[in-house]
Design a protein around this motif. Sequence first.
Motif: not given
Length: 956
Positions: A559-564, A566-575, A897-902
Amino acid sequence: MSDKQHLYLVDGSAYIFRAYHRLPPLTNPEGTPVGAVYGYTTMLWKLAEELHKANGPTHLAVILDKASKSFRNDIYPEYKANRPPPPEDLVPQFPLIRDATRAFSLPCIEEEGLEADDIIASYARAAAKKGWDVTIVSSDKDLMQLVGTCAPSSDEPEHPGGGCIDMLDTMKNQRIGPDEVAEKFGVPPEKVGDVLALMGDSVDNIPGIFGIGPKTATKLIQEHGSLTGALDAAPDMKKSKLKERMLEGRAMAELSRVLVTLKEDAPLPMALDDFKLDAIPPEPLMEFLSTHGFSSLLKRLEAGTGSPSRKTDLNPPKADNGKEAAPASQDGHRQPLPDMPAVDRSAYICVQDEETLQTWIARAFAAREIAIDTETSALDAMQADLTGISIAIGPNDACYIPLGHGGSDMFSEKPAQVPFSRALELLKPLLEAEAVLKIGQNIKYDLNVLARHDIMVRPIDDTMVISFNLDAGRSDQGIGGGHGMDELSERHLGHTTMKFKDVCGTGKKAISFGEVPLDKATEYAAEDADVTWRLYQHLKPRLALEGGTRIYERVERPLIPVVAAMEREGIRVDREALSRLSGEFAETMASLEKTIHEMAGEEFTIGSPKQLGTILFEKMGYKGGRKGKSGQYSTDQAILEKLAGEGAEVASKVLEWRQLSKLKSTYTDALQAAINPKTERVHTSYSLVGAQTGRLSSTDPNLQNIPIRTEIGRQIRQAFVPEKGNLLLAADYSQIELRLAAHMADVPPLKEAFEKGEDIHARTAGELFGTVDRDTRSRAKTINFAILYGISRWGLAGRLGVESDEAQAMIDRYFERFPGIQRYIVRTLEEVRERGYSETLFGRKTWFPRINSKNQAERQGSERAAINAPIQGTCADIIKRAMSRMLPALAEADLGHVRMLLQVHDELVFELPEGDVEKARPVIEKVMAEAALPAVDLSVPLAIEIGTGMSWDAAH
């Protein structure tokens, strides 16, 4: 050796299952599973060799179960009926385990129709009557009936004194004598069978009397002297549930007493004198190890190094009964540290030229196992500058490679160092080499820092995660919940590390690590790598010895590289949406503040507990105010909710103001500040050791505590959005804790309901109340979850707004309708009190050192947590397994190309092109639904709810 004979009887069956659950699947050269055989061999080797070396033991035999049936099944056909068949890959290992025992030239005893406990009892009594001392190597509570001094046999005039029988629990390194038995059961060993007959045993399906647990059983035997005495006294008891159960269950209790009684006069298939313990002949053992490909053990045998694991104390001190901890002490499972020199910071090398760097890289390749650590300019791995890298390949054999040192002033003198890009170019092949293991302490941080420089570190091990898998719950103090490097170094190495503030200072005078002089920087940074390397040598062997290998290798390490990632992917928020919400919250808070001030008759700082307490309990005169040690009134949420429930409108307004204040500061303001200027996304940090049950926790910012069911929470989730052209997909496990409870407690009505896709809360309402409507379903839902959290009658009464007697009646009715849940709770608490830890279906241990505390609040808190930990921990294991398998499954379906974010509680959030939703949905659902397989085959289906939308909220 001593003149007195001392027989050790090893409960081999217990060794087998302990070995099976400790090690990952292994096969021999012929493809036969041998994981349990290997574990059993190492355990037996250690014990047999040390017994031979010790001053005292003279005889040894291993006792095994011949078959699953015994004479007790003739008496009671349902005996052990609840036990599942042994795992499919364990069955072919049983004969090999017998071969392993004989390879040590040790007696291996088993008899048709008898259980191992009966054979042990018969040999123990026979030996003790001859005047021998006997030690039973086991922690089985049934065998505790034998503990004590045995009367001599009249047939043995040459042995006028009887021998003593005790037990040795090698897992806890604890001797068990009469005092320990009395401490555990509250009665002497000869009365243990009476207690067991009353309480029954769900594992062996010994019925006992329904509703009588260990405490009540002990109390009855203490008061009436025996099982018969307790049963005879039942008619004269005052009217109660206990009296009814005693009268109705007499026959079952008497049957149970027969079932728990050990057969002590079985014919002995081998003479006691044939058990004499001699040195282990190497030839049969060498042949056995060679046949099954146990090369590491074979090397040890050929080298004459003997036992491949730590020494077992043959005369360990008895537990201090005055302590409040569980029987397993804080240090009871510690493996002695390999011999190493003391930490010498002066031995570390600062690498300032390319030639020296090349030399260290070559040495690291040759070592095949290195510890690494990065030094950076900040804690945020997604924005920090890389300042240097340290490497350790042995104790005191470590270096620091500065990459970004020099003052912040452009005119500051820069020390000699290998140019940044050239150093990384040289290090990249090493850090990515599959043949070199990279060990880190919280290596996820280093993975993310180096990934930003196009270095994908692999393979990896993590000392922080290993420590967590071994000792979660044993210590709740310090960095990382007791698993930070500084604390681990103190605890395991006895070494105090340099602190960051010692080299960088604090406050206004603090400097960045890049400004630290290289001599100090080298001492600090290389020490981190050196200590990490040392910790790994200490902690990694404990995984196999203490049953941590399965959870670490099958769940955590992948799981360690998977979570890492995900952290790099991040998620977009509407400022803009967040800014608008912050403004609305501020306006509403101002309005509430004005209203509260009007109600109070004066202005005060609502956020000040001291001022608020004075207003509520002195000026406004509300009752129930309690002052703490500081002299100020408590105004926590429970107090305000109580006042609001009694009609204090001002308390309701303060609660509303507090919620908005928290949401504004924690989310709508903080999320705007957390937007990464380079990626324009929010990157949370997940901790793999933050929650004792194994769940991931989220910080900086915390994305796991956004309210789900409130309108305000929905508004915040609406601000989480995909990139243009994409959608967010949320996949959530439906009622996974209840499903796992139905499986783990074996509750047929609940399993049937889940199989049929019924509304589980409606089904429970029908079972409990006879009718299903909005009110009964709501109550049933509360009860369903509350019971799994070990709630008390008073806690349930508070949640449902009823009297405690009515709440207790609901709990009793729940257990009557679903007796498997009560059996699960009783069994779980019994196991935790005995072992000191709970365990998930995947082998995750959570320790509860206060489970036997004399402090009632501590003890009850531990009991509630212990009831839920196996279920919630198994939930965590399952979703972690799904996460580890998800990206490979998506890539195989041409959806890389599907990204796992959270990951939030039981939910995974993805971002993907709108056109890929239909193709991705079944892949995601299948991976999550089958995440437990093949390690665990659940008897209930896992249901997944999937939604999509242009925001996180819309995806629900």
